[in-house]
Design an enzyme around this catalytic site. Structure first.
Site, PDB file in Angstrom:
ATOM      1  N   ASP A 163       0.817  -1.218   0.000  1.00 17.59           N
ATOM      2  CA  ASP A 163       0.000   0.000   0.000  1.00 17.59           C
ATOM      3  C   ASP A 163       0.845   1.261   0.000  1.00 17.59           C
ATOM      4  O   ASP A 163       2.070   1.221   0.200  1.00 17.59           O
ATOM      5  CB  ASP A 163      -0.963  -0.008   1.199  1.00 17.59           C
ATOM      6  N   ASN A 178      -7.491  -3.101  14.258  1.00 21.87           N
ATOM      7  CA  ASN A 178      -8.874  -3.411  13.856  1.00 21.87           C
ATOM      8  C   ASN A 178      -8.936  -4.614  12.911  1.00 21.87           C
ATOM      9  O   ASN A 178      -9.968  -4.882  12.316  1.00 21.87           O
ATOM     10  CB  ASN A 178      -9.517  -2.184  13.189  1.00 21.87           C
ATOM     11  N   GLU A 229      -9.722  -1.888   5.292  1.00 22.62           N
ATOM     12  CA  GLU A 229     -10.346  -1.582   6.576  1.00 22.62           C
ATOM     13  C   GLU A 229     -11.625  -2.396   6.757  1.00 22.62           C
ATOM     14  O   GLU A 229     -12.157  -2.963   5.787  1.00 22.62           O
ATOM     15  CB  GLU A 229     -10.663  -0.082   6.625  1.00 22.62           C
TER      16      GLU A 229
HETATM   17  C1  F6R Z   1       1.515  -1.570   6.039  1.00 18.54           C
HETATM   18  C2  F6R Z   1       0.189  -2.181   6.126  1.00 18.54           C
HETATM   19  C3  F6R Z   1      -0.586  -2.192   7.398  1.00 18.54           C
HETATM   20  C4  F6R Z   1       0.274  -2.477   8.638  1.00 18.54           C
HETATM   21  C5  F6R Z   1      -0.569  -2.454   9.902  1.00 18.54           C
HETATM   22  C6  F6R Z   1       0.251  -2.660  11.138  1.00 18.54           C
HETATM   23  O1  F6R Z   1       2.033  -1.673   4.746  1.00 18.54           O
HETATM   24  O2  F6R Z   1      -0.297  -2.639   5.138  1.00 18.54           O
HETATM   25  O3  F6R Z   1      -1.596  -3.155   7.295  1.00 18.54           O
HETATM   26  O4  F6R Z   1       0.890  -3.722   8.485  1.00 18.54           O
HETATM   27  O5  F6R Z   1      -1.241  -1.231   9.995  1.00 18.54           O
HETATM   28  O6  F6R Z   1       1.111  -1.575  11.321  1.00 18.54           O
HETATM   29  P1  F6R Z   1       2.271  -1.610  12.416  1.00 18.54           P
HETATM   30  O7  F6R Z   1       3.234  -2.632  11.974  1.00 18.54           O
HETATM   31  O8  F6R Z   1       2.883  -0.215  12.352  1.00 18.54           O
HETATM   32  O9  F6R Z   1       1.615  -1.915  13.703  1.00 18.54           O
END
Ligand code: F6R
Length: 246
Positions: free
Chosen positions: A67, A136, A143
């Site tokens: 992403d 979440n 999401e």
């Molecule tokens: C990042 C992504 C997100 C993160 C998730 C966890 O490329 O796709 O899904 O993996 O938000 O983020 P952290 O590792 O910062 O807790």
């Protein structure tokens, strides 16, 4: 699903790097699906170490990131492009033309997303997809309640995600409100998935992913239907799993 329990963050990072490295050893031009955020930073450090020890070679490897924030240019130090260059690509012999990251500044979202899907298909699909997980239950930036059938698309970020990611920005107002993300369908087509989670904040999302009902409210729950998922969890993130979960 295979649950790999480890003691701490360092052990999680080493195991994840070993899985990615073995994929690269088996296939020199592997297609890696990569994630950003706090979770995989240790894994990238381990991969750089393995590269410096000449155990792995990135010269033929192709990569696709999950992403990118929408509206942010790659020069912006909050962009995921910037993150990837800083945390991995500037330290290994990856060829620039083999790095694929969605363009957050595109003026044609539909075409950017379509071309991304096309490029993934052209290289034969993703061999190993690394994922983090949101509090979440999001994977990529899919999401709660995003359609499971989605391919790469523009998504509105959930308030929880905006709050959680504000730690990387000067203020919450600066956090982008939308992002381009591989869809659930894209992620599910990867041959192998490695989901990493550490810390107590992820325990509930992990429990729902492993034992919950498969539902769009918890996007990661769909991984129960993939036939090669490895979930590497530290003790804190595994806190709500049953001892019988394997
Ligand atoms: C990042 C992504 C997100 C993160 C998730 C966890 O490329 O796709 O899904 O993996 O938000 O983020 P952290 O590792 O910062 O807790």
């Amino acid at each position: 699903m295979r649950i790999i329990r480890v003691d701490n963050y360092d052990e999680m990072s080493k195991k994840a790097a070993d899985l990615v490295a073995s994929q690269m050893i088996l296939k020199h031009n592997s297609v890696l699906g990569l994630a950003t955020g706090d979770t995989p930073i240790g894994m990238y450090k381990e991969l750089i170490k393995l590269y410096n020890e000449k155990k792995i070679d990135f010269s033929d490897v192709r990569s696709f990131n999950l992403d990118e924030y929408y509206g942010i240019s790659k020069e912006n130090n909050q962009s995921y492009y910037y993150y990837m260059m800083n945390n991995l690509f500037n330290h290994v012999n990856m060829r620039k033309e083999n790095i694929n990251i969605l363009d957050g500044k595109t003026d044609n979202v539909a075409l950017e997303c379509l071309n991304y899907e096309k490029r993934i298909k052209e290289v034969g699909g993703i061999d190993i997809q690394v994922l983090g997980i949101g509090v979440n239950g999001h994977i990529g930036f899919n999401e709660p309640n995003v359609n499971f059938e989605s391919e790469t698309h523009l998504v509105d970020l959930d308030q929880k995600t905006i709050e959680s990611n504000s730690r990387f920005f000067k203020s919450i107002e600066e956090v982008p409100k939308s992002a381009l993300s591989m869809g659930i369908k894209t992620i599910m087509q990867s041959k192998v998935i490695v989901l990493l989670a550490n810390g107590e904040a992820k325990a509930e999302a992990i429990a729902k992913t492993v034992n919950g009902k498969i539902c769009p409210e918890v996007q990661a729950s769909i991984l129960q239907l993939h036939n090669n998922v490895n979930i590497i969890v530290d003790k804190a993130a595994a806190k709500l799993l049953k001892s019988s979960d394997k």
